[in-house]
Motif scaffolding. Structure first.
Motif, mmCIF file in Angstrom:
data_model
loop_
_atom_site.group_PDB
_atom_site.id
_atom_site.type_symbol
_atom_site.label_atom_id
_atom_site.label_comp_id
_atom_site.label_asym_id
_atom_site.label_seq_id
_atom_site.Cartn_x
_atom_site.Cartn_y
_atom_site.Cartn_z
ATOM 1 N N ARG A 17 -62.174 -43.063 -1.515
ATOM 2 C CA ARG A 17 -62.493 -41.831 -0.780
ATOM 3 C C ARG A 17 -63.248 -42.148 0.507
ATOM 4 O O ARG A 17 -62.968 -41.550 1.551
ATOM 5 C CB ARG A 17 -63.311 -40.889 -1.667
ATOM 6 C CG ARG A 17 -62.507 -40.195 -2.745
ATOM 7 C CD ARG A 17 -63.269 -39.020 -3.313
ATOM 8 N NE ARG A 17 -64.493 -39.453 -3.970
ATOM 9 C CZ ARG A 17 -64.602 -39.730 -5.256
ATOM 10 N NH1 ARG A 17 -63.540 -39.626 -6.041
ATOM 11 N NH2 ARG A 17 -65.759 -40.095 -5.787
ATOM 12 N N GLY A 18 -64.188 -43.083 0.433
ATOM 13 C CA GLY A 18 -64.932 -43.464 1.634
ATOM 14 C C GLY A 18 -64.035 -44.085 2.684
ATOM 15 O O GLY A 18 -64.171 -43.800 3.879
ATOM 16 N N LEU A 21 -61.790 -41.178 4.211
ATOM 17 C CA LEU A 21 -62.546 -40.270 5.070
ATOM 18 C C LEU A 21 -62.964 -40.955 6.365
ATOM 19 O O LEU A 21 -62.843 -40.375 7.453
ATOM 20 C CB LEU A 21 -63.781 -39.764 4.319
ATOM 21 C CG LEU A 21 -64.692 -38.803 5.092
ATOM 22 C CD1 LEU A 21 -63.918 -37.556 5.497
ATOM 23 C CD2 LEU A 21 -65.904 -38.423 4.248
ATOM 24 N N THR A 22 -63.454 -42.186 6.269
ATOM 25 C CA THR A 22 -63.877 -42.915 7.469
ATOM 26 C C THR A 22 -62.705 -43.145 8.414
ATOM 27 O O THR A 22 -62.834 -43.012 9.634
ATOM 28 C CB THR A 22 -64.501 -44.261 7.085
ATOM 29 O OG1 THR A 22 -65.585 -44.049 6.175
ATOM 30 C CG2 THR A 22 -65.028 -44.994 8.307
ATOM 31 N N LEU A 24 -59.898 -41.327 8.678
ATOM 32 C CA LEU A 24 -59.490 -40.068 9.302
ATOM 33 C C LEU A 24 -60.444 -39.671 10.430
ATOM 34 O O LEU A 24 -60.016 -39.243 11.511
ATOM 35 C CB LEU A 24 -59.427 -38.961 8.249
ATOM 36 C CG LEU A 24 -58.277 -39.042 7.244
ATOM 37 C CD1 LEU A 24 -58.407 -37.936 6.211
ATOM 38 C CD2 LEU A 24 -56.930 -38.952 7.953
ATOM 39 N N VAL A 25 -61.748 -39.821 10.191
ATOM 40 C CA VAL A 25 -62.736 -39.480 11.222
ATOM 41 C C VAL A 25 -62.569 -40.382 12.441
ATOM 42 O O VAL A 25 -62.610 -39.918 13.592
ATOM 43 C CB VAL A 25 -64.161 -39.589 10.645
ATOM 44 C CG1 VAL A 25 -65.199 -39.491 11.753
ATOM 45 C CG2 VAL A 25 -64.403 -38.500 9.612
#
Length: 206
Positions: A17-18, A21-22, A24-25
């Protein structure tokens, strides 16, 4: 029937998940910076006629953009693309490159502001007008996006050894594909083949 894959442990799910998310950001921030660098970073603060003359004199605002910011944003995005499909040392090097490009992007944006303001002031002086230059929303977006991109890249350098790697479970130890083992034919299979008119000893047949 293939054996079911073991369920990922909680630390593995957290790392996945990390990582997602990282990534995509970072991709969103890099895209924002790449676009913002092609837009006018400052606008002319003067009366309408003087502002129009200055804008026309700077190539319809092209001289008020930040091409270096766009170039560094594209480098950072390319580094993230490499990070997604590589492993180990190459992956860490890609994360470091993304961090350097992101820091360079922020520095380039900060330096560009002074240069662009000087360009506008010189152009106003040439037409005998007073005024200055103020930053636009695109400039603020480039700086903010660069900071977010740098934070994401720094997190990647720190956490990349624990992030999931693409396709590693399907690699053979030698890096080559191995042919699937063939099962020996039973006597019943041989009789069925002969009954259907096939030669079971002919290995060239499909």
């Amino acid at each position: 029937m293939a054996d079911p894959q073991p369920a990922p442990s909680p630390p593995q799910r957290t790392a996945a998940r990390g990582f997602g998310l990282t990534t995509l950001v970072a991709l969103a921030a890099g895209t924002l910076c790449a676009v913002a660098g092609t837009r006018a970073a400052v606008e002319v603060d003067a009366d309408g006629q003087a502002a129009a003359m200055v804008t026309a004199g700077t190539g319809q605002g092209d001289a008020l953009t930040m091409p270096l910011v766009t170039s560094l944003a594209l480098v950072a995005l390319a580094a993230w693309g490499v990070l997604l499909v590589t492993r180990r040392v190459v992956r860490r090097c890609a994360a470091v490159l993304a961090l350097l490009a992101s820091l360079g992007l922020v520095a380039a944006a900060l330096v560009a502001l002074g240069d662009l303001r000087a360009t506008v002031e010189d152009a106003l002086a040439q037409v005998g007008a007073t005024g200055g230059a103020s930053v636009t929303g695109w400039y603020l977006a480039a700086v903010a996006g660069g900071v977010v991109l740098a934070v994401a890249a720094g997190l990647a350098v720190w956490r990349v050894p624990g992030w999931p790697e693409m396709g590693s479970r399907y690699d053979s130890p030698t890096g080559e594909e191995r042919p699937a083992p063939t099962e020996p034919e039973s006597a019943l299979d041989l009789w069925k083949a002969m009954d259907e008119g096939h030669d079971p000893t002919d290995r060239t047949a499909p």
